[in-house]
Scaffold this motif. Structure first.
Motif, short mmCIF file in Angstrom:
data_model
loop_
_atom_site.label_atom_id
_atom_site.label_comp_id
_atom_site.label_asym_id
_atom_site.label_seq_id
_atom_site.Cartn_x
_atom_site.Cartn_y
_atom_site.Cartn_z
N UNK A 67 -4.38 13.05 4.04
CA UNK A 67 -3.82 12.59 2.79
C UNK A 67 -4.73 11.48 2.26
N UNK A 68 -4.46 11.03 1.05
CA UNK A 68 -5.25 9.99 0.41
C UNK A 68 -4.33 8.98 -0.24
N UNK A 69 -4.64 7.70 -0.03
CA UNK A 69 -3.98 6.63 -0.78
C UNK A 69 -5.03 5.96 -1.65
N UNK A 70 -4.56 5.36 -2.75
CA UNK A 70 -5.47 4.72 -3.69
C UNK A 70 -4.91 3.39 -4.15
N UNK A 71 -5.83 2.55 -4.59
CA UNK A 71 -5.49 1.27 -5.21
C UNK A 71 -6.37 1.12 -6.44
N UNK A 72 -5.87 0.47 -7.49
CA UNK A 72 -6.70 0.24 -8.66
C UNK A 72 -7.84 -0.71 -8.29
N UNK A 73 -9.03 -0.40 -8.78
CA UNK A 73 -10.23 -1.11 -8.33
C UNK A 73 -10.22 -2.60 -8.64
N UNK A 74 -9.43 -3.03 -9.62
CA UNK A 74 -9.41 -4.45 -9.97
C UNK A 74 -8.14 -5.17 -9.49
N UNK A 75 -7.32 -4.51 -8.67
CA UNK A 75 -6.02 -5.06 -8.29
C UNK A 75 -6.10 -6.15 -7.22
N UNK A 76 -7.04 -6.03 -6.32
CA UNK A 76 -7.19 -6.99 -5.22
C UNK A 76 -8.64 -7.45 -5.18
N UNK A 77 -8.80 -8.74 -5.13
CA UNK A 77 -10.14 -9.33 -5.08
C UNK A 77 -10.53 -9.62 -3.62
N UNK A 78 -11.83 -9.65 -3.34
CA UNK A 78 -12.25 -10.03 -1.99
C UNK A 78 -11.65 -11.38 -1.59
N UNK A 79 -11.19 -11.46 -0.38
CA UNK A 79 -10.58 -12.64 0.23
C UNK A 79 -9.16 -12.93 -0.25
N UNK A 80 -8.58 -12.06 -1.10
CA UNK A 80 -7.16 -12.22 -1.42
C UNK A 80 -6.36 -12.09 -0.13
N UNK A 81 -5.40 -12.96 0.04
CA UNK A 81 -4.51 -12.93 1.21
C UNK A 81 -3.30 -12.06 0.85
N UNK A 82 -3.12 -10.95 1.58
CA UNK A 82 -2.08 -10.00 1.22
C UNK A 82 -1.18 -9.67 2.40
N UNK A 83 0.06 -9.30 2.07
CA UNK A 83 1.00 -8.75 3.04
C UNK A 83 1.45 -7.41 2.46
N UNK A 84 1.53 -6.40 3.31
CA UNK A 84 1.91 -5.05 2.88
C UNK A 84 3.36 -4.81 3.27
N UNK A 85 4.15 -4.29 2.31
CA UNK A 85 5.57 -4.05 2.54
C UNK A 85 5.92 -2.59 2.31
N UNK A 86 6.91 -2.14 3.05
CA UNK A 86 7.47 -0.80 2.85
C UNK A 86 8.91 -0.84 3.30
N UNK A 87 9.65 0.19 2.96
CA UNK A 87 11.06 0.20 3.35
C UNK A 87 11.23 0.52 4.82
#
Length: 175
Positions: free
Chosen positions: A103-123
């Motif tokens: 399968x493939x997942x995608x993100x918009x190319x300008x949505x996250x910048x290098x070194x952005x601190x992120x947490x991923x959530x799901x149900x």
């Protein structure tokens, strides 16, 4: 209303959905109960806020329902990771293996910048395959993935063992 057992009481279990032999954990009943849903969002915000993220990443599609209100509560940006072909504009894809194919997942190319601190959530965390792919995609674009958070974790499937970030879940099922 912040007690885990009370939140768990509002999650419906639907046998044989979407196919025979599968027990589906349905959060629509949780979403429909105002006090239980508020307690869930508050609990997730408490967990995720301690990681001090810049942005929260939601995985299609029920993950959006969890991520958006938590991001609002924390004052963070909210970014979507979606299946192939669902996001407009320039995207960055990531292919991954499933038990039954790819399968493939995608993100918009300008949505996250290098070194952005992120947490991923799901149900829900089951086998961890899609979450793992999302984490790999985020690292591909240079994000610092601080952790993953879920409303529900199916402990018996061992999904957290496939993830190399801290994992937090509110409700656990062990069978």
């Amino acid at each position: 209303m912040t007690d885990t057992l009370q939140i768990k009481d509002h999650i419906r279990q639907v046998p044989d959905f979407p196919k025979p032999g599968i027990l589906f954990y349905d959060i629509s009943t949780l979403l429909a109960h105002g006090a239980a849903w508020r307690a869930t969002v508050d609990r997730m915000a408490d967990i995720v806020g301690k990681m001090r993220p810049d942005k929260l990443i939601g995985i299609e599609s029920r993950g959006f329902l969890v991520t958006a209100p938590v991001a609002y509560r924390l004052g963070c940006g909210f970014v979507m990771v979606r299946k192939k072909g669902k996001l407009p504009g320039s995207v960055i894809p990531h292919n991954y293996e499933l038990e039954y194919g790819t399968d493939t997942v995608e993100i918009q190319s300008d949505a996250v910048k290098p070194r952005d601190r992120v947490v991923v959530l799901d149900d829900l965390l089951a086998t961890g395959g899609t979450m793992r792919a999302a984490i790999e995609l985020l690292r591909k674009v240079g994000a610092e993935v601080l952790g993953a958070a879920f409303v529900i974790e199916l402990d018996f499937l061992g999904g957290r063992n496939r993830l190399d970030v801290p994992v937090s879940s509110i409700v656990h099922y062990d069978h």
